[in-house]
Design a protein around this motif. Structure first.
Motif, PDB file in Angstrom:
ATOM      1  N   ALA A 127       5.589  -8.261 -12.041  1.00 20.48           N
ATOM      2  CA  ALA A 127       6.222  -6.976 -12.358  1.00 20.48           C
ATOM      3  C   ALA A 127       7.239  -6.614 -11.275  1.00 20.48           C
ATOM      4  O   ALA A 127       6.927  -6.683 -10.089  1.00 20.48           O
ATOM      5  CB  ALA A 127       5.162  -5.876 -12.469  1.00 20.48           C
ATOM      6  N   PRO A 128       8.468  -6.249 -11.688  1.00 21.32           N
ATOM      7  CA  PRO A 128       9.488  -5.938 -10.692  1.00 21.32           C
ATOM      8  C   PRO A 128       9.100  -4.715  -9.849  1.00 21.32           C
ATOM      9  O   PRO A 128       8.623  -3.724 -10.384  1.00 21.32           O
ATOM     10  CB  PRO A 128      10.746  -5.642 -11.526  1.00 21.32           C
ATOM     11  CG  PRO A 128      10.360  -5.740 -12.956  1.00 21.32           C
ATOM     12  CD  PRO A 128       8.934  -6.120 -13.072  1.00 21.32           C
ATOM     13  N   GLY A 129       9.277  -4.851  -8.542  1.00 29.10           N
ATOM     14  CA  GLY A 129       9.010  -3.726  -7.643  1.00 29.10           C
ATOM     15  C   GLY A 129       7.577  -3.632  -7.145  1.00 29.10           C
ATOM     16  O   GLY A 129       7.245  -2.755  -6.347  1.00 29.10           O
ATOM     17  N   LEU A 130       6.713  -4.539  -7.634  1.00 31.99           N
ATOM     18  CA  LEU A 130       5.299  -4.501  -7.236  1.00 31.99           C
ATOM     19  C   LEU A 130       5.148  -4.851  -5.753  1.00 31.99           C
ATOM     20  O   LEU A 130       5.830  -5.726  -5.240  1.00 31.99           O
ATOM     21  CB  LEU A 130       4.520  -5.515  -8.081  1.00 31.99           C
ATOM     22  CG  LEU A 130       3.008  -5.386  -8.077  1.00 31.99           C
ATOM     23  CD1 LEU A 130       2.572  -4.260  -8.997  1.00 31.99           C
ATOM     24  CD2 LEU A 130       2.368  -6.681  -8.541  1.00 31.99           C
ATOM     25  N   ASN A 131       4.243  -4.145  -5.084  1.00 30.49           N
ATOM     26  CA  ASN A 131       3.928  -4.461  -3.695  1.00 30.49           C
ATOM     27  C   ASN A 131       2.856  -5.551  -3.697  1.00 30.49           C
ATOM     28  O   ASN A 131       1.727  -5.302  -4.107  1.00 30.49           O
ATOM     29  CB  ASN A 131       3.429  -3.196  -2.996  1.00 30.49           C
ATOM     30  CG  ASN A 131       2.927  -3.463  -1.593  1.00 30.49           C
ATOM     31  OD1 ASN A 131       3.427  -4.349  -0.897  1.00 30.49           O
ATOM     32  ND2 ASN A 131       1.935  -2.700  -1.166  1.00 30.49           N
ATOM     33  N   TRP A 135      -4.164  -3.932  -8.432  1.00 32.94           N
ATOM     34  CA  TRP A 135      -4.352  -2.685  -9.191  1.00 32.94           C
ATOM     35  C   TRP A 135      -5.013  -1.591  -8.363  1.00 32.94           C
ATOM     36  O   TRP A 135      -5.027  -0.441  -8.771  1.00 32.94           O
ATOM     37  CB  TRP A 135      -5.175  -2.958 -10.454  1.00 32.94           C
ATOM     38  CG  TRP A 135      -6.566  -3.438 -10.169  1.00 32.94           C
ATOM     39  CD1 TRP A 135      -7.690  -2.666 -10.021  1.00 32.94           C
ATOM     40  CD2 TRP A 135      -6.997  -4.794  -9.960  1.00 32.94           C
ATOM     41  NE1 TRP A 135      -8.781  -3.460  -9.744  1.00 32.94           N
ATOM     42  CE2 TRP A 135      -8.385  -4.766  -9.696  1.00 32.94           C
ATOM     43  CE3 TRP A 135      -6.347  -6.035  -9.979  1.00 32.94           C
ATOM     44  CZ2 TRP A 135      -9.125  -5.921  -9.449  1.00 32.94           C
ATOM     45  CZ3 TRP A 135      -7.081  -7.181  -9.726  1.00 32.94           C
ATOM     46  CH2 TRP A 135      -8.449  -7.116  -9.468  1.00 32.94           C
ATOM     47  N   LEU A 136      -5.550  -1.935  -7.197  1.00 35.86           N
ATOM     48  CA  LEU A 136      -6.273  -0.935  -6.419  1.00 35.86           C
ATOM     49  C   LEU A 136      -5.356  -0.029  -5.599  1.00 35.86           C
ATOM     50  O   LEU A 136      -5.830   0.804  -4.835  1.00 35.86           O
ATOM     51  CB  LEU A 136      -7.337  -1.603  -5.542  1.00 35.86           C
ATOM     52  CG  LEU A 136      -8.489  -2.199  -6.371  1.00 35.86           C
ATOM     53  CD1 LEU A 136      -9.442  -2.993  -5.497  1.00 35.86           C
ATOM     54  CD2 LEU A 136      -9.256  -1.107  -7.106  1.00 35.86           C
ATOM     55  N   SER A 137      -4.045  -0.171  -5.762  1.00 28.86           N
ATOM     56  CA  SER A 137      -3.114   0.807  -5.203  1.00 28.86           C
ATOM     57  C   SER A 137      -2.536   1.596  -6.365  1.00 28.86           C
ATOM     58  O   SER A 137      -2.022   1.016  -7.323  1.00 28.86           O
ATOM     59  CB  SER A 137      -1.993   0.085  -4.438  1.00 28.86           C
ATOM     60  OG  SER A 137      -0.736   0.677  -4.710  1.00 28.86           O
ATOM     61  N   PRO A 138      -2.613   2.931  -6.320  1.00 27.49           N
ATOM     62  CA  PRO A 138      -2.081   3.727  -7.435  1.00 27.49           C
ATOM     63  C   PRO A 138      -0.570   3.587  -7.588  1.00 27.49           C
ATOM     64  O   PRO A 138      -0.047   3.751  -8.689  1.00 27.49           O
ATOM     65  CB  PRO A 138      -2.472   5.168  -7.083  1.00 27.49           C
ATOM     66  CG  PRO A 138      -2.898   5.147  -5.669  1.00 27.49           C
ATOM     67  CD  PRO A 138      -3.251   3.753  -5.285  1.00 27.49           C
ATOM     68  N   THR A 139       0.112   3.251  -6.495  1.00 27.57           N
ATOM     69  CA  THR A 139       1.561   3.008  -6.581  1.00 27.57           C
ATOM     70  C   THR A 139       1.818   1.760  -7.431  1.00 27.57           C
ATOM     71  O   THR A 139       2.699   1.750  -8.294  1.00 27.57           O
ATOM     72  CB  THR A 139       2.157   2.805  -5.171  1.00 27.57           C
ATOM     73  OG1 THR A 139       1.625   3.806  -4.308  1.00 27.57           O
ATOM     74  CG2 THR A 139       3.656   2.887  -5.193  1.00 27.57           C
ATOM     75  N   ASN A 140       1.026   0.723  -7.179  1.00 26.54           N
ATOM     76  CA  ASN A 140       1.139  -0.481  -8.011  1.00 26.54           C
ATOM     77  C   ASN A 140       0.747  -0.191  -9.459  1.00 26.54           C
ATOM     78  O   ASN A 140       1.344  -0.739 -10.388  1.00 26.54           O
ATOM     79  CB  ASN A 140       0.255  -1.601  -7.461  1.00 26.54           C
ATOM     80  CG  ASN A 140       0.972  -2.431  -6.397  1.00 26.54           C
ATOM     81  OD1 ASN A 140       2.176  -2.293  -6.190  1.00 26.54           O
ATOM     82  ND2 ASN A 140       0.226  -3.289  -5.731  1.00 26.54           N
ATOM     83  N   ALA A 141      -0.252   0.671  -9.662  1.00 30.60           N
ATOM     84  CA  ALA A 141      -0.680   0.995 -11.028  1.00 30.60           C
ATOM     85  C   ALA A 141       0.474   1.624 -11.814  1.00 30.60           C
ATOM     86  O   ALA A 141       0.635   1.358 -13.015  1.00 30.60           O
ATOM     87  CB  ALA A 141      -1.884   1.933 -11.001  1.00 30.60           C
TER      88      ALA A 141
END
Ligand SMILES: [Zn+2]
Length: 325
Positions: free
Chosen positions: A123-127, A158-164
């Protein structure tokens, strides 16, 4: 007063026209809904429960995605059931994290008849962080910088809400491509979901702001969560999720827990309690269970939120508690 108003109103001629109009509108709604179902919604399969939850939220009002891994199976080592193979064959989209997480799925994917597979790790922009060797001496050997070697990627994104939120956008985009007729629904669901993720993040940040001290985990799955909320584990019992820790490693771990004054040992639902007992025996270490997959939570749009709250609550309660286990 209110009753009087309603009864006089319903007896008027205006009211009977109004009734006919509402009946007509409800009939139109029935046709609109059944008309939408006639346009086949995409058949969607999702690998793990937290991702399934986000996909289900984006698809709310359309069809329900099928969840592959239920009830505590490890995505690192699971085996596919015949019913899962059936769900996958002829699916329009498979959403999964990617080869570094669901290795067994990666192996069989070339033999499956799935129209499109969407790996969230792309996914683009994913950390994306690299695996950190949390060794038995408690040293973290990497500094968490983005890594490009797929073998050393930490897949628990998935455990970062920013990534979610980034995953939510990727899911909405893939669904829109497969099913452009419902693009508006996916877009508005995704916007709503992202608002809720922002609110969740604020609540968890406030809740975890005062959590400090050393703890150890059974499976090094929480790096994204820990970095996001500035938490510090000192050791992971099982650094290789596909292998069990050996006797020498366990011995070292007991020493690490003592040196660092570890207050809490977090295991996961699928790990044996015997291991917890061996590690904490004779020490003042509390024990609690973390579940990075929400495997004991009913699957669906709320599962992601329940899972994140459960992780934060467990961490807070175990680390803040001052009584002995
Ligand atoms: Zn894992």
């Amino acid at each position: 007063m209110l009753f009087y108003y309603i009864s006089t109103f319903s007896e008027s001629a205006v009211s009977s026209r109004f009734h006919r109009l509402t009946t007509l509108i409800s009939l139109m709604l029935v046709f609109a809904v059944s008309g939408r179902q006639a346009v086949a919604a995409p058949r969607v399969v999702v690998s793990i429960a937290p991702l399934h939850s986000l996909v289900a939220a984006v698809m709310a009002g359309s069809s329900r995605p099928h969840l592959l891994l239920r009830g505590g199976e490890s995505p690192h080592t699971f085996s596919l059931r015949p019913s899962d193979a059936r769900a996958l064959s002829g699916a329009d989209i498979l959403f999964w994290i990617g080869p570094p997480l669901e290795r067994p799925l990666a192996r069989i994917l070339p033999n499956l008849d799935v129209s499109a597979t969407v790996a969230m790790l792309d996914a683009p922009g994913l950390n994306v962080l690299s695996n950190r060797p949390l060794d038995a001496a408690g040293h973290e050997q990497t500094n968490g910088e983005p890594h490009t070697d797929p073998a050393s990627i930490d897949p628990h994104i998935w455990l970062s809400p920013t990534n979610a939120a980034i995953i939510t956008d990727a899911v909405a985009q893939a669904l829109t491509q497969a099913d452009p007729i419902q693009a508006g629904l996916y877009r508005s669901n995704a916007a709503q979901l992202k608002d809720r993720l922002t609110a969740l993040d604020r609540r968890l940040a406030a809740q975890l702001a005062d959590v400090s001290g050393s703890y150890a985990v059974f499976h090094d799955a929480y790096q994204y969560f820990e970095r996001h909320y500035s938490l510090r584990p000192v050791a992971a019992v099982n650094t290789h999720p596909e292998r069990s820790p050996g006797a020498a490693h366990l011995h070292e771990l007991r020493a690490t827990l003592a040196t660092h004054g570890v207050r809490c040992l977090f295991s996961e639902p699928q790990f044996q309690p015997r291991l917890v007992a061996m590690l904490s025996e004779g020490r003042n270490i509390r024990h609690a269970v973390l579940d990075p997959l929400g495997s004991e939570i009913p699957p669906g749009p709320e599962a992601y939120f329940q899972m994140m709250h459960a992780i934060a609550d467990t961490l807070e309660q175990c680390m803040q508690g001052d009584s002995a286990p």
